[in-house]
Design a protein around this motif. Structure first.
Motif, PDB file in Angstrom:
ATOM      1  N   LEU A   1      68.757  31.270  19.388  1.00 34.71           N
ATOM      2  CA  LEU A   1      67.246  31.115  19.277  1.00 34.71           C
ATOM      3  C   LEU A   1      66.836  30.936  18.071  1.00 34.71           C
ATOM      4  N   TYR A   2      67.808  31.296  17.132  1.00 32.67           N
ATOM      5  CA  TYR A   2      67.198  31.019  15.742  1.00 32.67           C
ATOM      6  C   TYR A   2      67.822  29.740  14.948  1.00 32.67           C
ATOM      7  N   ARG A   3      66.966  29.121  14.406  1.00 34.55           N
ATOM      8  CA  ARG A   3      67.657  27.698  13.962  1.00 34.55           C
ATOM      9  C   ARG A   3      68.500  27.654  13.210  1.00 34.55           C
ATOM     10  N   PRO A   4      68.658  28.365  12.048  1.00 32.66           N
ATOM     11  CA  PRO A   4      69.807  28.445  11.313  1.00 32.66           C
ATOM     12  C   PRO A   4      71.116  28.786  11.915  1.00 32.66           C
ATOM     13  N   LEU A   5      71.045  29.827  12.963  1.00 29.60           N
ATOM     14  CA  LEU A   5      72.133  30.160  13.580  1.00 29.60           C
ATOM     15  C   LEU A   5      72.629  29.161  14.662  1.00 29.60           C
TER      16      LEU A   5
ATOM     17  N   THR B   1      76.564  24.732  15.752  1.00 30.58           N
ATOM     18  CA  THR B   1      76.968  23.312  15.764  1.00 30.58           C
ATOM     19  C   THR B   1      78.025  22.985  14.608  1.00 30.58           C
ATOM     20  N   ASN B   2      78.009  23.618  13.545  1.00 27.68           N
ATOM     21  CA  ASN B   2      78.893  23.307  12.610  1.00 27.68           C
ATOM     22  C   ASN B   2      80.257  23.988  12.812  1.00 27.68           C
ATOM     23  N   CYS B   3      80.329  25.081  13.699  1.00 33.36           N
ATOM     24  CA  CYS B   3      81.427  25.659  13.917  1.00 33.36           C
ATOM     25  C   CYS B   3      82.324  25.019  15.104  1.00 33.36           C
ATOM     26  N   GLY B   4      81.662  23.698  15.993  1.00 31.54           N
ATOM     27  CA  GLY B   4      82.436  23.120  16.749  1.00 31.54           C
ATOM     28  C   GLY B   4      82.435  24.106  18.092  1.00 31.54           C
TER      29      GLY B   4
ATOM     30  N   ASP C   1      68.503  22.228  17.029  1.00 34.90           N
ATOM     31  CA  ASP C   1      69.176  21.427  16.035  1.00 34.90           C
ATOM     32  C   ASP C   1      69.649  20.139  16.930  1.00 34.90           C
ATOM     33  N   TRP C   2      68.549  19.248  17.081  1.00 32.95           N
ATOM     34  CA  TRP C   2      68.827  18.037  18.162  1.00 32.95           C
ATOM     35  C   TRP C   2      69.670  17.203  17.308  1.00 32.95           C
ATOM     36  N   GLN C   3      69.597  16.816  16.069  1.00 29.10           N
ATOM     37  CA  GLN C   3      70.191  15.726  15.429  1.00 29.10           C
ATOM     38  C   GLN C   3      71.523  16.149  15.316  1.00 29.10           C
ATOM     39  N   GLY C   4      71.900  17.302  14.984  1.00 28.36           N
ATOM     40  CA  GLY C   4      73.473  17.570  14.959  1.00 28.36           C
ATOM     41  C   GLY C   4      73.920  17.988  16.370  1.00 28.36           C
ATOM     42  N   ALA C   5      73.464  18.443  17.175  1.00 31.77           N
ATOM     43  CA  ALA C   5      73.950  19.009  18.397  1.00 31.77           C
ATOM     44  C   ALA C   5      74.108  17.245  19.186  1.00 31.77           C
TER      45      ALA C   5
ATOM     46  N   VAL D   1      71.124  16.390  29.274  1.00 30.81           N
ATOM     47  CA  VAL D   1      71.486  14.945  28.971  1.00 30.81           C
ATOM     48  C   VAL D   1      70.231  14.105  28.553  1.00 30.81           C
ATOM     49  N   LEU D   2      69.132  14.536  28.938  1.00 28.77           N
ATOM     50  CA  LEU D   2      67.888  14.010  28.246  1.00 28.77           C
ATOM     51  C   LEU D   2      67.890  14.229  26.708  1.00 28.77           C
ATOM     52  N   TYR D   3      68.090  15.388  26.208  1.00 33.26           N
ATOM     53  CA  TYR D   3      68.004  15.498  24.707  1.00 33.26           C
ATOM     54  C   TYR D   3      69.419  14.629  24.395  1.00 33.26           C
TER      55      TYR D   3
END
Length: 893
Positions: free
Chosen positions: A245-249, A254-257, A290-294, A334-336
């Motif tokens: 729920l927290y954007r940095p987390l 995402t970064n942790c794969g 984190d739409w772009q990264g995810a 899927v829409l995202y």
């Protein structure tokens, strides 16, 4: 078992977070301080370093003393102790396992403060404290080797696995408690009209910020990646869900794969489990924050194929309500993912788009494409699947499919799939008022309206990327019939918006629309006074696009009474309506420009109904944006000689000004804005008569200091999030449009000479306006010369001479204009002086007459006064004592 485990673990985590304050209130006094140095000495002393049982007992004793939470003031030595314990646990001291479980149990409760300042003083130690605890998960991973054949060895291996599982569950419970604590609206401060979920995403809770600064997410992702226990996985998912729920987390997830591992978990439990809903919720949160990264991480072909498999299973075996919820959640994910342009080719190659379109089209199209769906689909999935009804969940499912298809239609591969699946025809069948399909008859009126609005939203994108599909399915006729038949303003606005996009797709669309009766339908809607102004604005834009460059269409528009309808709407009265009248008037002027101007018969009809007079009435009061558009149309209209004569005949009904006078006022405003003239109305720069270079203003030191102080104050205000109204008003929205060329174009057709009632300032502007093209050429030549000099380019000798000759020739004309303006300025000064003298002469004449009258009155004495009254009595009526003031009744100059 799996479902009950999730509910049990979620309830336990919720109790830990919610009952923390209750436990804290029940503490009679803070726990006693622990001598951590003695415990660390016990573990590091060479004489007792190997006594692991005593070390574990000491750690358990500390947990019992601090059963209601560790002290904030002792976080630093506690962290050092935990790091030492985890290091020994990694080294093989398995006796610390139960002690670590007790540490995690105590750590799941809020920290205890003895002083108000403890959080400020020791709060920075919390990330290291969390990192020390979660580091134990790396040493408590499930065994990765094959189970041995020896029963004793297998039993020992199972015991170690069970112990490690308890440790992972305890630490995961602790992380879930930390992540969930504070996620309550009563304990969270939000701004007005700010949703709680948005405030958490932007600011987080104190616990979420601590988790983000620690290594909790990295350790949790590493453990989750190899986890084989459903019980542990459920608790971990609960912690990950709250942390997402927290954007940095979310970015850390995402970064942790971790996203690919979550998709793998969904595949393992796709046949029915609450794990699916929790995992989908985590993916939803990460994609939203984190739409772009995810989206880029989930765009791999294998992940898209997994999503296709999920949908195949749930669409063939998902009969439960819970399955439909999961299905719709999948569609949201899927829409995202489809919004990321790089993912769209994978939608076609993975077969995901084909699966969606099979359920996104009507029943007739679904039967026709059944053969297409056999490719790439597993054998047991080739049936018709579960029927899509008119329930709320199924209607939402259709809408989501349409949104995904409209997002993907910009990709060529996806566009080919959409065309093959006849998606455009299915959308148009929902809009065709003559369609009597059984599927549409099952929908209620409200459902049909909602689906029609969603279908129009999808067609808005399809028209731009798959235009041939609209033509092949007679989409233009369907849209026009719906626009004519519907009485709902929202639906009509949506239809007209799609038609407005359609008419701009090329000549063949324009001809198709005209053949389908678009001019008649749009004109009838434009004449409808009960229609909303937005719909009539769209109709005016459509009519202008249909007639632009097509004389035959202009003739048809004229024969149907379109010119009279446009003339009646050439007004600007924003005070008479609450809607945006400016853009409506802009659309009307644009329609006049494209349907009337350029066609001789249409121009004659427009002038006969006083259309030019109406244009001038609006031009006088029009704002800047509308003024520029109207001057362009007026310049083209004045190509007609009759229009030029009528322009000179017009007088303002409000100010009685003529057309030339109004245009000269616009010119004067442009000249003043660009700083082209001085106070006397003479050109400021002979080399740049229209756009003189801006000169930096000099400032004294005191003013500079004041500006520096003001800028610092304004910067601090901006940083604090407070903006003043004055600051907002001074920010320019966009550069204003220079309309001097359009004014020249109008007066060049009307004529510059023979105008009466012009002031000297108007004559000064008129002299410059006559040579506007020459002044523009001069500025262009000067700019070219200066640009070449700045770039260090030296032109050829002949070119340089020719350029200088042109500059000198044009500059001679501007100097002549400046001299003429100077003469007019002198003439104006003489007129002003003569007017001032006449004013003072009139004052002197009046004073002399009043003096003579008073002298004659004094000579006559009191003969003319009424009986019983004297001069002194009359003065007393006004509060003046004539004897004391010495007033004699005579004014002296």
């Amino acid at each position: 078992v799996m479902d009950s485990t999730l509910r049990r673990s979620s309830a336990a985590s919720g109790r830990t977070a919610q009952d923390a304050n209750v436990l804290y209130d029940d503490i009679p006094k803070p726990p006693e301080e622990v001598d951590f140095d003695a415990v660390i000495q016990l573990m590091t002393s060479p004489h007792t370093a190997e006594l692991h049982d005593r070390h574990a007992y000491a750690l358990k004793k500390i947990c019992r003393q601090c059963a209601h939470g560790f002290l904030l003031s002792q976080l630093e030595p506690l962290t050092a102790l935990l790091q030492l314990v985890v290091e020994r646990f990694y080294a093989g001291a398995t006796v610390f396992g139960p002690a670590l479980c007790e540490v995690a149990s105590v750590a799941s409760k809020p920290m205890v403060s003895r002083k108000t300042s403890d959080m400020l003083q020791f709060g920075e130690c919390q990330p290291a404290y969390i990192s020390a605890i979660v580091a134990a998960m790396g040493a408590a991973l499930p065994p990765q080797d094959e189970p041995p054949d020896d029963p004793e060895a297998r039993k020992e291996r199972d015991a170690v696995a069970a112990r490690n599982e308890k440790i992972r569950i305890a630490i995961a419970h602790m992380l879930a408690s930390w992540a969930r604590f504070g996620l309550v609206e009563e304990t969270f401060e939000t701004f007005p009209d700010q949703p709680l979920i948005q405030a958490i995403a932007d600011n987080g809770t104190p616990n979420l910020r601590v988790l983000q600064q620690s290594t909790a997410m990295e350790e949790l992702a590493a453990a989750f990646r190899v986890e084989d226990s459903v019980d542990v996985m459920v608790v971990m998912l609960g912690a990950i869900r709250d942390m997402s729920l927290y954007r940095p987390l979310s970015r850390q997830i995402t970064n942790c794969g971790l996203l690919s591992n979550l998709v793998h978990v969904m595949r393992l439990h796709v046949h029915g489990s609450d794990v699916l809903l929790v995992t989908a919720e985590v993916l939803w949160n990460v994609l939203e924050l984190d739409w772009q990264g995810a989206a880029s991480a989930l765009g791999a072909l294998d992940i898209l194929e997994n999503f296709r498999y999920f949908l195949e299973v749930v669409l063939h075996k998902g009969y439960r309500f819970k399955d439909k919820i999961f299905r719709n959640d999948l569609l949201v994910l899927v829409l995202y993912m489809s919004k990321w342009e790089g993912n769209r080719p994978g939608f076609a190659s993975s077969g995901l788009l084909q699966i969606l379109l099979r359920y996104g089209v009507s029943a007739s199209q679904r039967d026709q494409m059944s053969q297409l769906m056999q490719t790439g689909v597993e054998e047991h999935m080739t049936g018709k699947g579960i029927a899509i009804t008119n329930s709320q969940e199924d209607m939402e499912f259709r809408v989501l499919i349409w949104h995904v298809a409209s997002q993907c239609c910009g990709d060529p591969e996806c566009a080919a799939v959409i065309a093959e699946c006849q998606f455009a025809g299915s959308l148009l069948s929902c809009l065709d008022i003559a369609d009597s399909a059984s599927e549409l008859r099952q929908w209620s009126g409200e459902q049909r309206k909602k689906m029609q609005l969603e279908a129009l939203s999808a067609l808005f994108h399809l028209v731009q990327h798959c235009p041939d599909e609209i033509l092949s399915n007679s989409g233009v006729g369907v849209l026009l019939r719906l626009a004519q038949a519907t009485t709902d303003s929202t639906l009509r606005k949506k239809v007209l918006t799609v038609l407005h996009v359609t008419v701009g797709m090329g000549e063949k669309f324009v001809k198709e629309m005209v053949e389908s009766g678009a001019i008649s339908i749009a004109l009838d809607l434009f004449k409808d006074a009960e229609a909303s102004m937005v719909c009539r604005q769209l109709c005016a834009s459509i009519l202008g696009s249909l007639c632009s460059g097509f004389p035959a269409h202009q003739d048809e528009f004229r024969k149907r009474g379109g010119i009279e309808a446009l003339r009646s709407q050439v007004v600007y009265a924003p005070d008479q309506t609450t809607e945006n009248h400016l853009f409506f008037t802009l659309a009307v002027i644009d329609a006049v420009w494209h349907t009337v101007i350029g066609n001789k018969k249409s121009e004659s009809r427009f002038l006969d109904v006083d259309g030019l007079f109406a244009l001038m009435d609006v031009l006088e009061v029009a704002p800047e944006l509308l003024r520029s558009q109207m001057l362009s149309a007026l310049a083209d209209l004045c190509e007609n000689r009759k229009a030029a004569r009528m322009f000179l005949q017009w007088n303002s009904p409000k100010t009685m000004k003529g057309g030339v006078k109004v245009l000269l006022e616009f010119w004067d405003a442009e000249q003043a804005r660009n700083g082209c003239t001085n106070e006397d109305g003479v050109l400021a720069s002979p080399t740049h008569p229209l756009n003189p270079p801006k000169q930096p203003e000099s400032q004294d030191p005191a003013e500079t200091r004041t500006m520096r102080f003001t800028s610092k104050t304004m910067g601090a205000t901006a940083r604090s999030g407070v903006s003043s109204k004055k600051q907002e008003e001074t920010v320019p929205s966009e550069d204003p449009v220079d309309v001097r060329a359009k004014i020249y174009a109008v007066l060049a057709k009307v004529g510059f000479d023979g105008h009466e009632a012009l002031t000297i300032a108007d004559r000064q502007h008129l002299e410059l306006m006559k040579l506007y093209p020459d002044c523009k050429q001069l500025e262009v030549w000067v700019n070219v010369r200066d640009s070449l000099q700045q770039q260090g380019i030296k032109p050829l000798g002949q070119d340089s001479k020719w350029m200088e000759d042109m500059i000198v020739e044009q500059q001679t004309r501007t100097e002549w204009i400046a001299a003429l303006q100077e003469q007019l300025a002198v003439e104006r000064q003489a007129e002003d002086l003569a007017s001032l003298n006449r004013f003072y002469d009139d004052i002197r004449t009046r004073a002399a007459k009043e003096t003579g009258m008073m002298e004659r009155a004094n000579k006559g004495g009191t003969a003319g006064k009424r009986p019983g009254h004297s001069e002194i009595d009359t003065l007393k009526l006004h509060g003046v004592d004539g004897r004391q003031s010495g007033f004699t009744g005579v004014l002296s100059r």
